[in-house]
Design a protein around this motif. Structure first.
Motif, PDB file in Angstrom:
ATOM      1  N   SER A  59      -6.415   3.124  12.247  1.00 42.12           N
ATOM      2  CA  SER A  59      -5.728   3.567  11.031  1.00 42.12           C
ATOM      3  C   SER A  59      -4.221   3.503  11.228  1.00 42.12           C
ATOM      4  CB  SER A  59      -6.129   4.998  10.666  1.00 42.12           C
ATOM      5  OG  SER A  59      -5.588   5.914  11.595  1.00 42.12           O
ATOM      6  N   LEU A  60      -3.551   3.408  10.101  1.00 39.23           N
ATOM      7  CA  LEU A  60      -2.097   3.514  10.031  1.00 39.23           C
ATOM      8  C   LEU A  60      -1.804   4.484   8.901  1.00 39.23           C
ATOM      9  CD1 LEU A  60       0.751   2.497  10.864  1.00 39.23           C
ATOM     10  CD2 LEU A  60       0.487   0.706   9.130  1.00 39.23           C
ATOM     11  N   ILE A  61      -1.012   5.505   9.188  1.00 44.02           N
ATOM     12  CA  ILE A  61      -0.643   6.451   8.134  1.00 44.02           C
ATOM     13  C   ILE A  61       0.840   6.278   7.822  1.00 44.02           C
ATOM     14  CG2 ILE A  61      -2.534   8.077   8.557  1.00 44.02           C
ATOM     15  CD1 ILE A  61      -0.541   9.841  10.091  1.00 44.02           C
ATOM     16  N   LYS A  62       1.185   6.612   6.603  1.00 41.97           N
ATOM     17  CA  LYS A  62       2.543   6.354   6.114  1.00 41.97           C
ATOM     18  C   LYS A  62       3.639   6.928   6.999  1.00 41.97           C
ATOM     19  CE  LYS A  62       5.290   6.090   1.945  1.00 41.97           C
ATOM     20  NZ  LYS A  62       5.309   6.280   0.498  1.00 41.97           N
ATOM     21  N   PRO A  63       3.539   8.182   7.467  1.00 42.66           N
ATOM     22  CA  PRO A  63       4.646   8.698   8.307  1.00 42.66           C
ATOM     23  C   PRO A  63       4.871   7.854   9.575  1.00 42.66           C
ATOM     24  CG  PRO A  63       3.217  10.491   7.622  1.00 42.66           C
ATOM     25  CD  PRO A  63       2.548   9.213   7.207  1.00 42.66           C
ATOM     26  N   GLY A  81       1.112  -1.445  14.392  1.00 46.04           N
ATOM     27  CA  GLY A  81       1.293   0.002  14.357  1.00 46.04           C
ATOM     28  C   GLY A  81       0.042   0.823  14.128  1.00 46.04           C
ATOM     29  N   PHE A  82      -1.100   0.179  13.945  1.00 48.42           N
ATOM     30  CA  PHE A  82      -2.348   0.924  13.773  1.00 48.42           C
ATOM     31  C   PHE A  82      -2.715   1.606  15.090  1.00 48.42           C
ATOM     32  CE2 PHE A  82      -2.529  -1.785  10.154  1.00 48.42           C
ATOM     33  CZ  PHE A  82      -3.454  -1.272   9.260  1.00 48.42           C
ATOM     34  N   CYS A 130       0.824  -1.216   0.000  1.00 48.34           N
ATOM     35  CA  CYS A 130       0.000   0.000   0.000  1.00 48.34           C
ATOM     36  C   CYS A 130       0.854   1.261   0.000  1.00 48.34           C
ATOM     37  CB  CYS A 130      -0.913   0.023   1.224  1.00 48.34           C
ATOM     38  SG  CYS A 130      -2.318  -1.081   1.123  1.00 48.34           S
ATOM     39  N   PHE A 131       1.843   1.304   0.882  1.00 39.03           N
ATOM     40  CA  PHE A 131       2.635   2.524   1.043  1.00 39.03           C
ATOM     41  C   PHE A 131       3.726   2.665  -0.020  1.00 39.03           C
ATOM     42  CE2 PHE A 131       1.423   2.437   5.776  1.00 39.03           C
ATOM     43  CZ  PHE A 131       0.345   3.272   5.560  1.00 39.03           C
TER      44      PHE A 131
END
Length: 182
Positions: free
Chosen positions: A172-176, A148-149, A120-121
């Motif tokens: 959620s998990l965001i790229k940063p 890591g979510f 995804c990332f």
């Protein structure tokens, strides 16, 4: 776009085709598997065929991607894993997964989800991966937290199943944040 086949040490994440109808029926007719899925268990193989066709259609329309979780060692399809509500323009998706109970607690879903997060990332260039779990699905939300979510909140009455509206948790998990742990 060709279907992205992904590999890990123990798994191959493959396109689900009509040749897999027996496996898909086995997974989605299993009451333990769909307990937190938001649907009733399959009663007929035709339902599995329809689901496979919808996986294919949604992939072609770039709305979702659903992989079969294939064990390299035994050549078995034991679950599925996918990106739902995929929006390449908005750089986000939601992840979902299921696995036959005989394979629970072996790190299979964790291994598959890690591969999907990377895809995804790094490949799709997404920014956000969301996940929704029933509040009672402790195994699922513990897995998400381990990967890591972050829990964002409670969605009250969000999924209707078994004649009632069920609360769910939103993660959620965001790229940063992923980059920091990568």
């Amino acid at each position: 776009m060709d279907f992205p086949v992904l590999e890990t040490n123990r798994l191959k994440l493959i396109e689900i085709k009509e040749a897999h109808v027996d496996h898909i029926y086995s997974i989605f007719s299993n009451e333990e598997v769909i307990r937190f899925y938001g649907m009733a268990p399959f009663q007929q193989k035709e339902q599995a065929i329809n689901l496979i066709q919808s996986f294919s259609k949604n992939f072609q329309e770039k709305r979702s991607i659903r992989w079969g979780i294939y064990l390299k060692e035994t050549y078995e399809l034991v679950g599925t894993l996918g990106l739902n509500n995929l929006s390449l323009a908005q750089k986000r998706t939601e992840i979902g997964y299921d696995l036959l109970p005989a394979y629970w607690r072996r790190g299979i879903v964790s291994e598959a989800v890690e591969a999907i997060i990377h895809y995804c990332f790094e490949e799709l260039k997404l920014f956000r991966i969301g996940a929704v779990t029933f509040t009672e699905n402790e195994s699922s939300y513990k897995l998400l937290l381990k990967l890591g979510f972050q829990q964002e909140g409670l969605l009250r009455g969000y999924i209707y199943q078994n004649d009632k509206s069920n609360d769910t948790l939103l993660f959620s998990l965001i790229k940063p944040e992923w980059k920091q742990s990568f």
